[in-house]
Design a protein around this motif. Structure first.
Motif, PDB file in Angstrom:
ATOM      1  N   ALA A 107       0.820  -1.212   0.000  1.00  6.80           N
ATOM      2  CA  ALA A 107       0.000   0.000   0.000  1.00  6.80           C
ATOM      3  C   ALA A 107       0.854   1.262   0.000  1.00  6.80           C
ATOM      4  O   ALA A 107       0.373   2.342  -0.337  1.00  6.80           O
ATOM      5  CB  ALA A 107      -0.946   0.000   1.199  1.00  6.80           C
ATOM      6  N   SER A 108       2.128   1.146   0.374  1.00  5.84           N
ATOM      7  CA  SER A 108       3.058   2.277   0.303  1.00  5.84           C
ATOM      8  C   SER A 108       4.482   1.746   0.312  1.00  5.84           C
ATOM      9  O   SER A 108       4.735   0.617   0.755  1.00  5.84           O
ATOM     10  CB  SER A 108       2.858   3.244   1.480  1.00  5.84           C
ATOM     11  OG  SER A 108       3.223   2.631   2.700  1.00  5.84           O
ATOM     12  N   GLY A 109       5.418   2.573  -0.152  1.00  4.39           N
ATOM     13  CA  GLY A 109       6.822   2.182  -0.120  1.00  4.39           C
ATOM     14  C   GLY A 109       7.324   1.992   1.296  1.00  4.39           C
ATOM     15  O   GLY A 109       8.095   1.073   1.584  1.00  4.39           O
ATOM     16  N   ARG A 110       6.889   2.863   2.211  1.00  8.26           N
ATOM     17  CA  ARG A 110       7.344   2.780   3.607  1.00  8.26           C
ATOM     18  C   ARG A 110       6.937   1.450   4.242  1.00  8.26           C
ATOM     19  O   ARG A 110       7.672   0.893   5.046  1.00  8.26           O
ATOM     20  CB  ARG A 110       6.780   3.956   4.405  1.00  8.26           C
ATOM     21  CG  ARG A 110       5.271   3.944   4.572  1.00  8.26           C
ATOM     22  CD  ARG A 110       4.683   5.246   5.060  1.00  8.26           C
ATOM     23  NE  ARG A 110       4.677   6.269   4.030  1.00  8.26           N
ATOM     24  CZ  ARG A 110       4.046   7.435   4.152  1.00  8.26           C
ATOM     25  NH1 ARG A 110       3.381   7.721   5.252  1.00  8.26           N
ATOM     26  NH2 ARG A 110       4.082   8.322   3.186  1.00  8.26           N
ATOM     27  N   MET A 111       5.764   0.940   3.871  1.00  7.90           N
ATOM     28  CA  MET A 111       5.317  -0.355   4.389  1.00  7.90           C
ATOM     29  C   MET A 111       6.184  -1.478   3.830  1.00  7.90           C
ATOM     30  O   MET A 111       6.452  -2.470   4.518  1.00  7.90           O
ATOM     31  CB  MET A 111       3.850  -0.588   4.041  1.00  7.90           C
ATOM     32  CG  MET A 111       2.889   0.361   4.728  1.00  7.90           C
ATOM     33  SD  MET A 111       1.173  -0.025   4.287  1.00  7.90           S
ATOM     34  CE  MET A 111       0.295   1.320   5.091  1.00  7.90           C
ATOM     35  N   GLY A 112       6.618  -1.311   2.591  1.00 10.34           N
ATOM     36  CA  GLY A 112       7.533  -2.284   2.010  1.00 10.34           C
ATOM     37  C   GLY A 112       8.857  -2.306   2.747  1.00 10.34           C
ATOM     38  O   GLY A 112       9.411  -3.375   3.039  1.00 10.34           O
ATOM     39  N   PHE A 113       9.383  -1.122   3.071  1.00  6.55           N
ATOM     40  CA  PHE A 113      10.639  -1.031   3.819  1.00  6.55           C
ATOM     41  C   PHE A 113      10.503  -1.681   5.192  1.00  6.55           C
ATOM     42  O   PHE A 113      11.367  -2.456   5.617  1.00  6.55           O
ATOM     43  CB  PHE A 113      11.054   0.435   3.953  1.00  6.55           C
ATOM     44  CG  PHE A 113      12.271   0.661   4.812  1.00  6.55           C
ATOM     45  CD1 PHE A 113      13.407  -0.122   4.668  1.00  6.55           C
ATOM     46  CD2 PHE A 113      12.284   1.669   5.768  1.00  6.55           C
ATOM     47  CE1 PHE A 113      14.539   0.085   5.467  1.00  6.55           C
ATOM     48  CE2 PHE A 113      13.398   1.889   6.563  1.00  6.55           C
ATOM     49  CZ  PHE A 113      14.524   1.091   6.414  1.00  6.55           C
ATOM     50  N   TYR A 114       9.422  -1.393   5.878  1.00  4.91           N
ATOM     51  CA  TYR A 114       9.183  -2.007   7.189  1.00  4.91           C
ATOM     52  C   TYR A 114       9.139  -3.533   7.065  1.00  4.91           C
ATOM     53  O   TYR A 114       9.694  -4.252   7.912  1.00  4.91           O
ATOM     54  CB  TYR A 114       7.872  -1.489   7.774  1.00  4.91           C
ATOM     55  CG  TYR A 114       7.457  -2.160   9.058  1.00  4.91           C
ATOM     56  CD1 TYR A 114       8.016  -1.792  10.281  1.00  4.91           C
ATOM     57  CD2 TYR A 114       6.493  -3.170   9.055  1.00  4.91           C
ATOM     58  CE1 TYR A 114       7.635  -2.412  11.463  1.00  4.91           C
ATOM     59  CE2 TYR A 114       6.109  -3.797  10.229  1.00  4.91           C
ATOM     60  CZ  TYR A 114       6.680  -3.415  11.434  1.00  4.91           C
ATOM     61  OH  TYR A 114       6.299  -4.036  12.600  1.00  4.91           O
ATOM     62  N   SER A 115       8.524  -4.031   6.009  1.00  7.13           N
ATOM     63  CA  SER A 115       8.422  -5.483   5.804  1.00  7.13           C
ATOM     64  C   SER A 115       9.790  -6.112   5.563  1.00  7.13           C
ATOM     65  O   SER A 115      10.051  -7.246   5.988  1.00  7.13           O
ATOM     66  CB  SER A 115       7.486  -5.780   4.627  1.00  7.13           C
ATOM     67  OG  SER A 115       6.183  -5.294   4.893  1.00  7.13           O
ATOM     68  N   ILE A 116      10.671  -5.374   4.891  1.00 13.25           N
ATOM     69  CA  ILE A 116      12.047  -5.850   4.716  1.00 13.25           C
ATOM     70  C   ILE A 116      12.730  -5.975   6.078  1.00 13.25           C
ATOM     71  O   ILE A 116      13.387  -6.986   6.380  1.00 13.25           O
ATOM     72  CB  ILE A 116      12.842  -4.893   3.802  1.00 13.25           C
ATOM     73  CG1 ILE A 116      12.287  -4.920   2.376  1.00 13.25           C
ATOM     74  CG2 ILE A 116      14.331  -5.262   3.798  1.00 13.25           C
ATOM     75  CD1 ILE A 116      12.834  -3.822   1.477  1.00 13.25           C
ATOM     76  N   LEU A 117      12.571  -4.954   6.908  1.00 13.41           N
ATOM     77  CA  LEU A 117      13.187  -4.973   8.242  1.00 13.41           C
ATOM     78  C   LEU A 117      12.696  -6.158   9.065  1.00 13.41           C
ATOM     79  O   LEU A 117      13.483  -6.827   9.755  1.00 13.41           O
ATOM     80  CB  LEU A 117      12.887  -3.667   8.978  1.00 13.41           C
ATOM     81  CG  LEU A 117      13.460  -2.382   8.358  1.00 13.41           C
ATOM     82  CD1 LEU A 117      13.008  -1.160   9.153  1.00 13.41           C
ATOM     83  CD2 LEU A 117      14.982  -2.432   8.288  1.00 13.41           C
ATOM     84  N   LYS A 118      11.403  -6.434   8.992  1.00 19.96           N
ATOM     85  CA  LYS A 118      10.852  -7.569   9.746  1.00 19.96           C
ATOM     86  C   LYS A 118      11.375  -8.891   9.190  1.00 19.96           C
ATOM     87  O   LYS A 118      11.659  -9.828   9.946  1.00 19.96           O
ATOM     88  CB  LYS A 118       9.321  -7.540   9.699  1.00 19.96           C
ATOM     89  CG  LYS A 118       8.689  -6.320  10.354  1.00 19.96           C
ATOM     90  CD  LYS A 118       9.058  -6.176  11.822  1.00 19.96           C
ATOM     91  CE  LYS A 118       8.348  -7.196  12.698  1.00 19.96           C
ATOM     92  NZ  LYS A 118       8.632  -6.969  14.140  1.00 19.96           N
ATOM     93  N   THR A 119      11.527  -8.967   7.882  1.00 20.31           N
ATOM     94  CA  THR A 119      12.004 -10.201   7.252  1.00 20.31           C
ATOM     95  C   THR A 119      13.432 -10.531   7.661  1.00 20.31           C
ATOM     96  O   THR A 119      13.776 -11.700   7.883  1.00 20.31           O
ATOM     97  CB  THR A 119      11.912 -10.087   5.714  1.00 20.31           C
ATOM     98  OG1 THR A 119      10.540  -9.953   5.338  1.00 20.31           O
ATOM     99  CG2 THR A 119      12.502 -11.306   5.030  1.00 20.31           C
ATOM    100  N   ILE A 120      14.280  -9.514   7.777  1.00 19.74           N
ATOM    101  CA  ILE A 120      15.684  -9.785   8.136  1.00 19.74           C
ATOM    102  C   ILE A 120      15.881  -9.822   9.649  1.00 19.74           C
ATOM    103  O   ILE A 120      17.008  -9.947  10.133  1.00 19.74           O
ATOM    104  CB  ILE A 120      16.649  -8.765   7.486  1.00 19.74           C
ATOM    105  CG1 ILE A 120      16.395  -7.342   7.979  1.00 19.74           C
ATOM    106  CG2 ILE A 120      16.538  -8.829   5.966  1.00 19.74           C
ATOM    107  CD1 ILE A 120      17.387  -6.309   7.433  1.00 19.74           C
ATOM    108  N   GLY A 121      14.779  -9.717  10.395  1.00 22.65           N
ATOM    109  CA  GLY A 121      14.837  -9.933  11.839  1.00 22.65           C
ATOM    110  C   GLY A 121      15.323  -8.758  12.651  1.00 22.65           C
ATOM    111  O   GLY A 121      15.887  -8.942  13.739  1.00 22.65           O
ATOM    112  N   ILE A 122      15.118  -7.537  12.166  1.00 21.85           N
ATOM    113  CA  ILE A 122      15.542  -6.357  12.923  1.00 21.85           C
ATOM    114  C   ILE A 122      14.737  -6.258  14.215  1.00 21.85           C
ATOM    115  O   ILE A 122      13.515  -6.385  14.220  1.00 21.85           O
ATOM    116  CB  ILE A 122      15.362  -5.079  12.077  1.00 21.85           C
ATOM    117  CG1 ILE A 122      16.261  -5.144  10.842  1.00 21.85           C
ATOM    118  CG2 ILE A 122      15.672  -3.831  12.901  1.00 21.85           C
ATOM    119  CD1 ILE A 122      17.736  -5.286  11.141  1.00 21.85           C
TER     120      ILE A 122
END
Length: 433
Positions: free
Chosen positions: A71-86
């Motif tokens: 729904a937004s680029g920022r949500m995509g960035f957050y999802s990357i952070l969650k995927t790599i275990g931040i």
């Protein structure tokens, strides 16, 4: 009372200013797309449908990496952070000259944004300072391609490999830029783009994530499957906003369109995301964060992908026109495939004066006028200490950027551009600081 005063101000502008004014809306959308959206509004596939899969397939074919829409680029960035275990106490190195949504997403993971200064030559992260910021807690480097000009991604990848760090490319402003034939956003371990109304393609709202490191394919796919879509009510309201924007945000309707947009937003007919000042994820309650892109917006994306080459070509033509007069960049720099010039950006003295002058012809909306653009005070809330990155802060005070989108008729700015060049107010890179 405030609303009433605002209405009177806009009516006054309607009487004083000419109706023709070029605005921030990128103008890449056709009436055919708008009609498609209207049809989809009244269908059962407004939120979830087959267009999402088609859109993802076209993105992957174009970009060469598994691609997911948000729904937004920022949500995509957050999802990357969650995927790599931040998680708590982890550190992500980012440029201080960025958008507020970047440190916000890191803070939503209870992690720490570490701010690196920039180069004045292209407003991108200064790779010579990167290694001094790396600690045992550093997990990733954020490679932002500012204003559509690619950063030194090779050097960043080299440093990341040396320290076993993840590279996340921010190509939000650089969809279509390439290095050695590879798209910006497909060189690091992950990349993401924005597709809102001011970007290379406009899907009404939206973002894209590319997973370029195959070690994360399944993990990211599983995470993506676990998140929701925007609900139907929110989806339809944003789709309505898109339709109204396409109709009203045309240069010949600028002032009346602005008035209509203000009234309809006030009464809840139109809406935009409004989480920029939220430093805690729990403060976002009007919509799920993160959320997948709804089918109705993927439908727009399918149309928009066809226009990318034309859109970028137009932006380069406008940048060339500006540059022929202002002579800020070598012509070969503008022509280079690494630079798409989403904004033609440079530094200036007497910015308020020139902002007022250009604003009579164009909806200027200068980008990145503050550290973590969008935040104007309380920088300690995002972990930034004023005075720590002097080049970024200098850029914030003097940045001037001209839009290059489809609705720009650059010849209408010729007189102002010539005045600006003659004034001596352009700051050459040799005379900075």
């Amino acid at each position: 009372m405030i609303f009433k005063n605002k209405v009177f101000q806009i009516i006054k502008h309607l009487m004083i200013y000419p109706h023709y004014k070029m605005n921030v809306f990128s103008g890449t959308n056709s009436y055919s797309e708008m009609l498609d959206v209207i049809k989809c509004l009244f269908s059962s596939t407004c939120v979830n449908g087959s267009d999402i899969g088609i859109y993802h397939h076209l993105l992957q074919k174009m970009l060469g990496s598994p691609s997911y829409s948000f729904a937004s680029g920022r949500m995509g960035f957050y999802s990357i952070l969650k995927t790599i275990g931040i998680q708590e106490k982890d550190e992500i190195i980012i440029p201080s000259y960025t958008c507020i949504v970047v440190p916000n997403a890191i803070l939503y993971c209870s992690a720490k944004p570490v701010y690196c200064d920039i180069l004045m030559s292209d407003f991108n992260i200064d790779t010579d300072h990167l290694e001094s910021l790396i600690t045992s807690r550093t997990k990733a480097i954020y490679a932002q391609h500012t204003f559509g000009q690619m950063c030194d991604i090779d050097k960043i990848m080299e440093i990341a490999a040396k320290h076993n760090l993840i590279v996340i490319e921010d190509a939000a402003l650089a969809l279509g830029a390439r290095k050695d034939g590879k798209w910006a956003g497909t060189i690091g371990d992950f990349g993401y783009y924005s597709t809102d109304r001011s970007k290379v393609i406009n899907t009404g709202l939206g973002g894209i994530v590319t997973v370029n490191n195959s070690n994360y394919n399944k993990k990211f796919s599983d995470y993506y499957d676990s998140i929701p879509y925007l609900d139907e009510k929110m989806t339809k309201k944003i789709a309505q906003t898109f339709i109204i924007n396409v109709i009203t945000l045309h240069p010949s309707l600028y002032w009346i369109g602005k008035f209509i947009n203000m009234v309809l937003t006030k009464f809840g007919v139109m809406t935009y995301f409004s989480d920029e000042q939220c430093v805690r994820k729990e403060s976002i309650y009007a919509y799920p964060y993160p959320a997948k892109l709804s089918n109705i917006f993927a439908k727009i994306g399918i149309w928009q992908i066809q226009n990318i080459k034309h859109n970028i070509s137009h932006r380069k033509q406008v940048a060339h026109y500006y540059n022929d007069i202002l002579q800020i960049y070598p012509s070969e720099y503008i022509e280079n495939e690494k630079n798409i010039f989403l904004r033609y950006s440079f530094l200036i003295r007497n910015r308020d004066y020139w902002e007022n002058r250009f604003s009579s012809k164009i909806d200027l909306s200068i980008w990145f006028k503050s550290i973590a653009s969008g935040r104007i005070d309380n920088f300690e809330k995002i972990g930034y200490s004023l005075g720590s990155n002097t080049i970024s802060e200098y850029a914030c005070l003097h940045i001037f950027n001209l839009p290059t989108h489809q609705q720009i008729k650059s010849e209408k700015l010729k007189k102002l551009l010539l005045e600006l060049k003659k004034s001596g107010d352009i700051i050459s890179k040799e005379n900075i600081l």
